[in-house]
Design a protein around this motif. Structure first.
Motif, PDB file in Angstrom:
ATOM      1  N   THR A 196       0.846  -1.197   0.000  1.00  0.00           N
ATOM      2  CA  THR A 196       0.000   0.000   0.000  1.00  0.00           C
ATOM      3  C   THR A 196       0.882   1.247   0.000  1.00  0.00           C
ATOM      4  OG1 THR A 196      -1.628  -1.250   1.238  1.00  0.00           O
ATOM      5  CG2 THR A 196      -1.923   1.122   1.203  1.00  0.00           C
ATOM      6  N   TYR A 197       0.428   2.266  -0.768  1.00  0.00           N
ATOM      7  CA  TYR A 197       1.218   3.493  -0.916  1.00  0.00           C
ATOM      8  C   TYR A 197       1.094   4.477   0.241  1.00  0.00           C
ATOM      9  CZ  TYR A 197       0.972   2.724  -6.067  1.00  0.00           C
ATOM     10  OH  TYR A 197       1.045   2.271  -7.346  1.00  0.00           O
ATOM     11  N   ASP A 198       0.363   4.106   1.261  1.00  0.00           N
ATOM     12  CA  ASP A 198       0.067   5.072   2.332  1.00  0.00           C
ATOM     13  C   ASP A 198       1.335   5.290   3.180  1.00  0.00           C
ATOM     14  OD1 ASP A 198      -1.117   6.598   4.302  1.00  0.00           O
ATOM     15  OD2 ASP A 198      -2.248   4.931   5.186  1.00  0.00           O
TER      16      ASP A 198
ATOM     17  N   THR B 118      -3.003  13.284 -15.147  1.00  0.00           N
ATOM     18  CA  THR B 118      -2.230  14.524 -15.000  1.00  0.00           C
ATOM     19  C   THR B 118      -1.038  14.498 -15.953  1.00  0.00           C
ATOM     20  OG1 THR B 118      -2.850  14.643 -12.675  1.00  0.00           O
ATOM     21  CG2 THR B 118      -0.976  15.987 -13.354  1.00  0.00           C
ATOM     22  N   ASN B 119      -0.316  13.392 -15.961  1.00  0.00           N
ATOM     23  CA  ASN B 119       0.857  13.291 -16.841  1.00  0.00           C
ATOM     24  C   ASN B 119       0.459  13.196 -18.306  1.00  0.00           C
ATOM     25  OD1 ASN B 119       2.916  13.505 -14.977  1.00  0.00           O
ATOM     26  ND2 ASN B 119       2.912  11.317 -14.500  1.00  0.00           N
ATOM     27  N   VAL B 120      -0.515  12.338 -18.584  1.00  0.00           N
ATOM     28  CA  VAL B 120      -0.928  12.154 -19.982  1.00  0.00           C
ATOM     29  C   VAL B 120      -1.380  13.496 -20.553  1.00  0.00           C
ATOM     30  CG1 VAL B 120      -2.585  11.039 -21.523  1.00  0.00           C
ATOM     31  CG2 VAL B 120      -1.618   9.749 -19.618  1.00  0.00           C
TER      32      VAL B 120
ATOM     33  N   ASN C 151       4.587   4.802 -16.854  1.00  0.00           N
ATOM     34  CA  ASN C 151       3.723   4.642 -18.024  1.00  0.00           C
ATOM     35  C   ASN C 151       2.968   5.930 -18.367  1.00  0.00           C
ATOM     36  OD1 ASN C 151       0.673   4.121 -18.752  1.00  0.00           O
ATOM     37  ND2 ASN C 151       1.838   2.525 -19.758  1.00  0.00           N
ATOM     38  N   SER C 152       2.457   6.643 -17.366  1.00  0.00           N
ATOM     39  CA  SER C 152       1.650   7.848 -17.629  1.00  0.00           C
ATOM     40  C   SER C 152       2.496   8.918 -18.329  1.00  0.00           C
ATOM     41  CB  SER C 152       1.083   8.397 -16.320  1.00  0.00           C
ATOM     42  OG  SER C 152       2.113   8.568 -15.355  1.00  0.00           O
ATOM     43  N   LEU C 153       3.781   8.990 -17.995  1.00  0.00           N
ATOM     44  CA  LEU C 153       4.664   9.975 -18.637  1.00  0.00           C
ATOM     45  C   LEU C 153       4.905   9.577 -20.092  1.00  0.00           C
ATOM     46  CD1 LEU C 153       7.105  10.243 -15.613  1.00  0.00           C
ATOM     47  CD2 LEU C 153       5.650  12.105 -16.429  1.00  0.00           C
TER      48      LEU C 153
ATOM     49  N   VAL D  61       9.392  17.050 -13.000  1.00  0.00           N
ATOM     50  CA  VAL D  61       9.752  16.026 -12.016  1.00  0.00           C
ATOM     51  C   VAL D  61       8.465  15.430 -11.450  1.00  0.00           C
ATOM     52  CG1 VAL D  61      10.989  15.515  -9.878  1.00  0.00           C
ATOM     53  CG2 VAL D  61      11.879  17.270 -11.422  1.00  0.00           C
ATOM     54  N   ASP D  62       8.285  14.135 -11.654  1.00  0.00           N
ATOM     55  CA  ASP D  62       7.118  13.424 -11.131  1.00  0.00           C
ATOM     56  C   ASP D  62       7.457  12.961  -9.714  1.00  0.00           C
ATOM     57  OD1 ASP D  62       5.365  11.378 -10.357  1.00  0.00           O
ATOM     58  OD2 ASP D  62       5.013  10.717 -12.407  1.00  0.00           O
ATOM     59  N   GLU D  63       6.773  13.552  -8.756  1.00  0.00           N
ATOM     60  CA  GLU D  63       7.074  13.273  -7.345  1.00  0.00           C
ATOM     61  C   GLU D  63       6.083  12.288  -6.719  1.00  0.00           C
ATOM     62  OE1 GLU D  63       9.789  15.456  -5.214  1.00  0.00           O
ATOM     63  OE2 GLU D  63       8.466  17.204  -5.291  1.00  0.00           O
TER      64      GLU D  63
ATOM     65  N   SER E 254       2.889  15.600  -8.979  1.00  0.00           N
ATOM     66  CA  SER E 254       2.778  14.453  -8.074  1.00  0.00           C
ATOM     67  C   SER E 254       1.368  13.893  -8.131  1.00  0.00           C
ATOM     68  CB  SER E 254       3.114  14.820  -6.632  1.00  0.00           C
ATOM     69  OG  SER E 254       3.008  13.656  -5.815  1.00  0.00           O
ATOM     70  N   THR E 255       1.262  12.657  -7.741  1.00  0.00           N
ATOM     71  CA  THR E 255      -0.072  12.105  -7.541  1.00  0.00           C
ATOM     72  C   THR E 255      -0.489  12.469  -6.116  1.00  0.00           C
ATOM     73  OG1 THR E 255       0.696  10.056  -6.598  1.00  0.00           O
ATOM     74  CG2 THR E 255       0.532  10.125  -8.961  1.00  0.00           C
ATOM     75  N   LEU E 256      -1.777  12.330  -5.859  1.00  0.00           N
ATOM     76  CA  LEU E 256      -2.277  12.553  -4.497  1.00  0.00           C
ATOM     77  C   LEU E 256      -2.698  11.219  -3.893  1.00  0.00           C
ATOM     78  CD1 LEU E 256      -4.166  15.787  -5.461  1.00  0.00           C
ATOM     79  CD2 LEU E 256      -2.314  15.669  -3.781  1.00  0.00           C
ATOM     80  N   SER E 257      -2.350  10.144  -4.600  1.00  0.00           N
ATOM     81  CA  SER E 257      -2.819   8.818  -4.186  1.00  0.00           C
ATOM     82  C   SER E 257      -1.820   8.085  -3.294  1.00  0.00           C
ATOM     83  CB  SER E 257      -3.101   7.970  -5.430  1.00  0.00           C
ATOM     84  OG  SER E 257      -1.940   7.868  -6.239  1.00  0.00           O
ATOM     85  N   LYS E 258      -0.649   8.676  -3.090  1.00  0.00           N
ATOM     86  CA  LYS E 258       0.354   7.976  -2.284  1.00  0.00           C
ATOM     87  C   LYS E 258       0.395   8.590  -0.880  1.00  0.00           C
ATOM     88  CE  LYS E 258       1.504   6.155  -6.375  1.00  0.00           C
ATOM     89  NZ  LYS E 258       0.687   6.324  -7.546  1.00  0.00           N
ATOM     90  N   SER E 259       1.375   9.466  -0.616  1.00  0.00           N
ATOM     91  CA  SER E 259       1.475  10.037   0.737  1.00  0.00           C
ATOM     92  C   SER E 259       0.220  10.798   1.160  1.00  0.00           C
ATOM     93  CB  SER E 259       2.666  10.988   0.824  1.00  0.00           C
ATOM     94  OG  SER E 259       3.849  10.256   0.674  1.00  0.00           O
TER      95      SER E 259
ATOM     96  N   CYS F 155      -6.576  10.719  -4.048  1.00  0.00           N
ATOM     97  CA  CYS F 155      -6.651  10.306  -5.445  1.00  0.00           C
ATOM     98  C   CYS F 155      -6.525  11.580  -6.271  1.00  0.00           C
ATOM     99  CB  CYS F 155      -8.014   9.653  -5.644  1.00  0.00           C
ATOM    100  SG  CYS F 155      -8.383   9.210  -7.301  1.00  0.00           S
ATOM    101  N   GLY F 156      -5.887  11.474  -7.435  1.00  0.00           N
ATOM    102  CA  GLY F 156      -5.712  12.653  -8.279  1.00  0.00           C
ATOM    103  C   GLY F 156      -4.251  13.009  -8.415  1.00  0.00           C
ATOM    104  N   GLY F 157      -3.989  14.098  -9.135  1.00  0.00           N
ATOM    105  CA  GLY F 157      -2.600  14.515  -9.322  1.00  0.00           C
ATOM    106  C   GLY F 157      -2.529  16.017  -9.445  1.00  0.00           C
TER     107      GLY F 157
HETATM  108  C1  LIG Z   1       5.587   7.791 -10.960  1.00  0.00           C
HETATM  109  C2  LIG Z   1       4.098   7.716 -11.097  1.00  0.00           C
HETATM  110  N1  LIG Z   1       3.459   8.702 -11.753  1.00  0.00           N
HETATM  111  C3  LIG Z   1       2.117   8.662 -11.906  1.00  0.00           C
HETATM  112  C4  LIG Z   1       1.351   7.647 -11.400  1.00  0.00           C
HETATM  113  C5  LIG Z   1      -0.136   7.646 -11.594  1.00  0.00           C
HETATM  114  O1  LIG Z   1      -0.756   8.029 -10.413  1.00  0.00           O
HETATM  115  P1  LIG Z   1      -2.202   7.523  -9.942  1.00  0.00           P
HETATM  116  O2  LIG Z   1      -2.072   6.073  -9.620  1.00  0.00           O
HETATM  117  O3  LIG Z   1      -2.451   8.342  -8.745  1.00  0.00           O
HETATM  118  O4  LIG Z   1      -3.130   7.776 -11.070  1.00  0.00           O
HETATM  119  C6  LIG Z   1       1.969   6.629 -10.685  1.00  0.00           C
HETATM  120  C7  LIG Z   1       1.153   5.532 -10.115  1.00  0.00           C
HETATM  121  O5  LIG Z   1       1.543   4.649  -9.471  1.00  0.00           O
HETATM  122  C8  LIG Z   1       3.381   6.657 -10.535  1.00  0.00           C
HETATM  123  O6  LIG Z   1       4.025   5.682  -9.873  1.00  0.00           O
END
Ligand SMILES: Cc1ncc(COP(=O)(O)O)c(C=O)c1O
Length: 432
Positions: free
Chosen positions: A68-70, A133-135, A156-158, A227-229, A259-264, A268-270
């Motif tokens: 889990t990313y929490d 967000t990245n796409v 992958n999103s980048l 920079v993707d955080e 950054s995403t908002l789904s980890k720390s 959900c979101g970015g």
């Molecule tokens: C480096 C990175 N960027 C973007 C994402 C996409 O984020 P999300 O899962 O919040 O859509 C992830 C997802 O794991 C990620 O690891």
């Protein structure tokens, strides 16, 4: 002779076989199918009984959880639950429409402004999904006359965003600034605008890029820098502010902090944080923002509260950093291969063969340890691993228990796969 078909039945059959052809391209599905033939249980899509913390409950059974990313152990925090409840009471469960046309709710701008303040930059825009967000940002900002230089292990999103943009794409060897510089020297001049794309902490290897050098290169070759955080926000730096705090860099040196908002932030979101001009440009144009519903206000409220808690309780960040370093050192002491990991929230245990990684995860699951195998196509074949996500909730005891189990089961998993390969060496290859 074949039965005569009605035109509808023929159309149905051709659509179905078209779908089957598409399905056979799904490497994950193929791997699951192949694993099933070898007696491997599918570790994907398991349904949890409750929120996953240091432990998770699945099908009534308790597991030690590393999936889990929490990172900051904030999910289910009573202040977040209270913020969500209050936002739900006031605004309901949905933003109702795109913020551009349906309007905003106070939690949207409160969250964005708090993130901009955290970086010390002018503004921030929050999208409904981190992936989108990245796409959408890369896809919208760059075009066929531009160039995107991206790390070979970029998410992958980048890569999807880079592809969508139509820009020329140059992938450089993971974390190799010399390789990047060689590409910049050879190709930068051919393009109108250019952007270098990296992550603050790489999601597969758990290592950190040389951000000061990337900043020098972007200036020297007149590029932007994104920079993707996703995995460094809340993880790196004395107060979790991410890569710029870790390196002591002025956040203005980077054009786009994503950054995403789904980890720390356990939501959900970015987001993209940067100059006011950049954010304004995205707010009126980026398709994933303009043509997509706004983030639910309850999620914005949850993330805003999580951000506040992270800054108010830096001990969460310190605990995560301490426990991650402990994990890395203990794994190395046990002779386990942790690849390039630097001991920040993500530590892989390298296995090699994809099937062996799957079997290892299966064996561990049976003894109450929940950790995901990362296999081809997420990583190259031969580089499969178990990926451990650490959290401020983990204890040293739990880590010892987990790694002792990995050390015991790793040779057994390899043996299962080797035996299967020996016994099936003469089987016809299943070409799909
Ligand atoms: C480096 C990175 N960027 C973007 C994402 C996409 O984020 P999300 O899962 O919040 O859509 C992830 C997802 O794991 C990620 O690891």
């Amino acid at each position: 002779m074949k039965d005569p078909q009605t035109p509808q039945a023929a159309a149905h059959e051709s659509a179905a076989s078209g779908f089957n052809r598409m399905r056979s391209k799904l490497s994950f599905a193929r791997l699951v199918e192949m694993g099933a033939k070898m007696g491997l249980e599918n570790p994907l899509f398991l349904c949890h009984d409750r929120a996953a913390k240091a432990t998770a409950q699945i099908g009534g059974k308790e597991y030690l959880n590393f999936s889990t990313y929490d990172y900051l152990d904030l999910n289910t925090h009573p202040e977040i639950t209270e913020a969500v409840t209050e936002a739900a009471r006031l605004f309901g469960s949905s933003a109702g429409a795109s913020r551009l046309v349906g309007g905003e709710r106070p939690p949207h701008r409160q969250l964005e402004q708090a993130i901009a303040r955290l970086y010390g930059v002018e503004d921030c825009i929050a999208y409904v999904s981190g992936h989108a967000t990245n796409v959408s940002t890369l896809g919208f900002m760059f075009g066929p006359r531009d160039a995107i230089f991206y790390d070979g292990l970029a998410h992958n999103s980048l890569m999807q965003g880079a592809r969508l943009s139509g820009a020329e794409r140059y992938s450089y060897t993971h974390n190799d600034c010399d390789a990047l510089e060689a590409l910049l020297k050879a190709h930068r001049d051919k393009h109108k605008r250019a952007v270098i794309v990296t992550e603050g902490l790489f999601s597969m290897d758990g290592n950190i890029p040389d951000l000061p050098r990337l900043i020098r290169l972007k200036k020297q070759y007149d590029c932007m820098l994104l920079v993707d955080e996703a995995h460094s926000f809340g993880v790196l730096g004395a107060t979790g502010r991410g890569a710029h705090e870790y390196f002591g860099i002025d956040a203005h040196e980077v054009d786009m902090w994503m950054s995403t908002l789904s980890k720390s932030m356990c939501g959900c979101g970015g987001f993209i944080a940067g100059s006011g001009e950049l954010v304004e440009f995205l707010r009126y144009g980026s398709p994933g923002f303009v043509f997509s519903v706004g983030m639910p206000p309850i999620v914005a409220a949850a993330c805003h509260k999580a951000l506040e808690l992270m800054l108010r309780e830096p001990q969460r960040v310190h605990k995560l950093q301490r426990i991650s370093q402990f994990f890395l050192e203990y794994a190395k002491d046990k002779g386990l291969d942790t690849g390039a990991a630097q001991g920040y929230a993500i530590v892989p245990i390298m296995v090699g063969d994809s099937m062996a990684a799957g079997f290892l995860a299966n064996l561990l699951f049976k003894r109450g340890l929940y950790v995901m195998p990362i296999t081809f196509p997420a990583v190259k074949e031969g580089e499969a691993r178990l990926r451990f996500f650490l959290s401020a909730a983990h204890s040293e005891d739990q880590i010892r228990q987990a790694l002792d189990a990995v050390q015991e089961d790793l040779p057994r998993a390899r043996e299962i796969v080797e035996t299967y390969k020996r016994e099936h060496a003469d089987d016809p290859v299943d070409e799909q």
